[in-house]
Design an enzyme around this catalytic site. Structure first.
Site, mmCIF file in Angstrom:
data_model
loop_
_atom_site.group_PDB
_atom_site.id
_atom_site.type_symbol
_atom_site.label_atom_id
_atom_site.label_comp_id
_atom_site.label_asym_id
_atom_site.label_seq_id
_atom_site.Cartn_x
_atom_site.Cartn_y
_atom_site.Cartn_z
ATOM 1 C CG HIS A 1 -5.944 -2.522 1.309
ATOM 2 N ND1 HIS A 1 -5.298 -2.066 0.189
ATOM 3 C CD2 HIS A 1 -5.330 -1.927 2.369
ATOM 4 C CE1 HIS A 1 -4.341 -1.222 0.546
ATOM 5 N NE2 HIS A 1 -4.343 -1.138 1.867
ATOM 6 C CG ASP B 1 -7.459 -2.827 -2.294
ATOM 7 O OD1 ASP B 1 -8.073 -2.084 -1.507
ATOM 8 O OD2 ASP B 1 -6.243 -3.054 -2.210
ATOM 9 C CB SER C 1 -0.974 -0.049 1.181
ATOM 10 O OG SER C 1 -2.105 0.734 0.927
#
Length: 233
Positions: free
Chosen positions: A211, A184, A123
């Site tokens: 995610h 996600d 991320s």
């Protein structure tokens, strides 16, 4: 510092609102999947996150946040809102806060705990890894501390902060594996695909989830096949 014989050493860069210890705990399945291929070393970001965690995961868009409210001592790699010391992946800004401090933190770990064969990010950490890949490929940092042979970017994205545009001016030639989820809602897959477009000959590994760092059989195969190309036979 050297790894066990035959194992690659990979520096792991956590996401926003996480830290090195929390990321290590959350990637136990990945460490198990890669135990015959790599030693994973975890770093903690220097910036403490103090803004309140979101109560509910948003549906994506400009207010996509990485929700990780259960992590003690949450950290981040830069803030898109310097005044509020907060971060949103899709938040446009002219300048950010903390990025240079974070890059120096990575340089320090490389100096003190390296060398590393590769670098892995999740991320916001994957976005930082993309910047590091760009720096390594640029002439000004070619002889610097970054000498990674490959990178793995999980749920990565391209920063929309104007001062970060310098990282996306030239396609990155470093071998990379980009991993992201088709559902996600924090970093929608189109954001990860936009990042992929800035790399030369990237490998892409998708999954049907959201995610997180996937480590099921199909992803394990993809990771291992990618890493096999860097292990000395």
């Amino acid at each position: 510092m050297t790894s066990s014989p035959g194992l690659l050493r990979i520096l792991c860069v956590h996401g926003y609102r996480q830290n090195g210890n929390a990321f290590r705990e959350r990637t136990g399945a990945l460490r198990k999947a890669l135990k015959k291929h790599a030693e994973l070393v975890y770093i903690t970001a220097p910036l403490r996150v103090t803004d309140p965690a979101p109560q509910q995961e948003p549906a994506g868009g400009s207010q996509a946040v990485e929700p990780d409210s259960q992590t003690e001592d949450p950290r981040g790699w830069w803030f898109s809102n310097a005044q509020e010391r907060s971060f949103h992946a899709g938040e446009s800004c002219q300048s950010s806060l903390g990025l240079e401090e974070s890059l120096e933190a990575v340089r320090r770990v490389v100096r003190e705990q390296g060398p590393f064969d590769g670098i892995l990010g999740f991320s916001q950490g994957a976005a930082l890894v993309a910047m590091i890949c760009a720096l390594q490929g640029q002439a000004g940092d070619a002889q610097g501390p970054f000498s990674f042979r490959f990178a793995v970017l999980i749920a990565g994205f391209r920063s929309v902060c104007e001062e970060h545009a310098r990282f996306y001016t030239t396609p990155v030639s470093m071998p990379t594996l980009h991993v992201f989820g088709e559902t996600d809602r924090v970093i929608p897959d189109h954001m990860s695909r936009e990042l992929v477009a800035g790399f030369l000959n990237p490998q892409v590994l998708t999954h049907t989830g959201g995610h997180f760092v996937p480590a099921a059989a199909p992803q394990k195969k993809g990771y291992c096949q990618f890493l096999d190309t860097f292990i000395s036979k």
